[in-house]
Design an enzyme around this catalytic site. Sequence first.
Site, PDB file in Angstrom:
ATOM      1  CG  PHE A   1      -0.251   0.372   2.726  1.00 57.20           C
ATOM      2  CD1 PHE A   1       0.312  -0.728   3.550  1.00 57.20           C
ATOM      3  CD2 PHE A   1      -0.841   1.912   2.552  1.00 57.20           C
ATOM      4  CE1 PHE A   1       1.493   0.171   4.438  1.00 57.20           C
ATOM      5  CE2 PHE A   1       0.185   2.510   3.820  1.00 57.20           C
ATOM      6  CZ  PHE A   1       1.070   1.842   4.967  1.00 57.20           C
ATOM      7  CE  LYS A   2       4.971   1.280   4.883  1.00 53.64           C
ATOM      8  NZ  LYS A   2       4.989  -0.277   5.261  1.00 53.64           N
ATOM      9  CG  ASP A   3       3.828   0.301  -4.424  1.00 56.17           C
ATOM     10  OD1 ASP A   3       4.781   1.436  -4.917  1.00 56.17           O
ATOM     11  OD2 ASP A   3       3.272  -0.711  -5.193  1.00 56.17           O
TER      12      ASP A   3
ATOM     13  CB  ALA B   1       5.822   6.214  -2.613  1.00 53.43           C
TER      14      ALA B   1
END
Length: 437
Positions: free
Chosen positions: A111-113, A116
């Site tokens: 999910f950090k995509d 970022a």
Amino acid sequence: MNTASIKYYSTNGRSPVVSFREATIRGQAPDKGLYFPDRVPQLSVEFLAKLKSMSKAEIAFEVIKPYVAGEIADAELFRICEETVAFDFPLKKINGRISSLELFHGPTLAFKDVGARFMSRCLGQFSKQQSQKVTVLVATSGDTGSAVANGFLGVEGVDVVILYPSGKVSKVQELQLTTLGQNITALEVKGTFDDCQAMVKQAFADSDLTDKMFLTSANSINVARWLPQQFYYFYALQQWEGDEAPVISVPSGNFGNVCAGLLAHVSGLPTSQFVVACNENDVFSGYLNTSSFHPKAAVATISNAMDVGNPSNFVRILELFQHDHERIKRLISSYSINDAVTAETIAEVYKKHNYLLDPHGAVAYRALDFYLDEYPKRRGFILETAHPVKFSDVVEMITGQEIAIPESIRGLLSQEKKSQVINAEYGDLKEYLVGMP
Ligand SMILES: *Cc1c(COP(=O)(O)O)cnc(C)c1O
């Protein structure tokens, strides 16, 4: 309605109020507090009525626009939103009462995509107005570095330097960090993650260095990473069937993800309860029970992206509810799930429902299951924060089945790792940074 532009104040209250641009460039406030919006915009009735028919980019744009407060032109901001969410966010039914919001269809399978990609594009915009090149310096234990590297790849005016502990990230994670090239450099540090983090902190505190170059961080407290994490809560609601608002279970470490969901809730997104799902690092249940917060040293678990003993975004939850412990306790439940139960959950859900959870999603599943045992009339969903292949060692051992490699990373496995090995000494890092073109 209050239409004044949103500004950001520091939760420590000893730094000046700043714009979205300034908060993004700085990351953390000079007084070491976290930036927080000075008001929470309220969603209009019209917006909520047409939610189901809007595109992902339209929703993202409407949600984020008040927070950006004109610091990026509308057309540009819309393009950034489109690029940020250019993959699927399916809500899949696991069984009659629990669904899974899959947040792992982005380029680095976590999910950090989302955060970022949004942050990198904002910083790319802001760096155009800067005479100096911006260097993003980040220490990673795995997921953050790969999402940040991927998000910033090819962004003009920005260089990214990632420090990771040699031999302590998974094979997929290491390849995601080291094969990109262009404006991304991976420094393989002969030490631990804590060494990497200490070296990065020392760099930010070194005025001899910061006089020479414009350094910024891309860690999860940055508002440009935190705020866009609201988007997918809206995408889940678009896909939610039924008249009752869902219970949402979020596997939590630094609490950025759950805090974005809570922000969407306060803005008016129709949700019922939130479940903060923790592994054995469970300082939040302590807070709910006693109203006082005691950080602890982190312990290692199989859901290692949540091994955090002093969650940095906890203070944002307090801020969001004006430190009203009763209100927080009514809205949020928390459960702590140990490794044995996490492993059992992966095995059981795979066998019974033919759905493969990663260890973080499994913690969220079990926590939601406990909650729904207490409130059997409700239903809900978990945030599945990473693809199980990112933790294949653990997951394959539990299920006894090999995980098929997703198409999107198959090419990665044949690529050559390109890292620069350095000692766990600040002098080595400084020498590298000063020598950069
Ligand atoms: C970072 C991470 C988390 C924790 O998210 P927070 O926003 O820090 O609470 C959970 N799962 C995975 C897979 C992660 O990479």
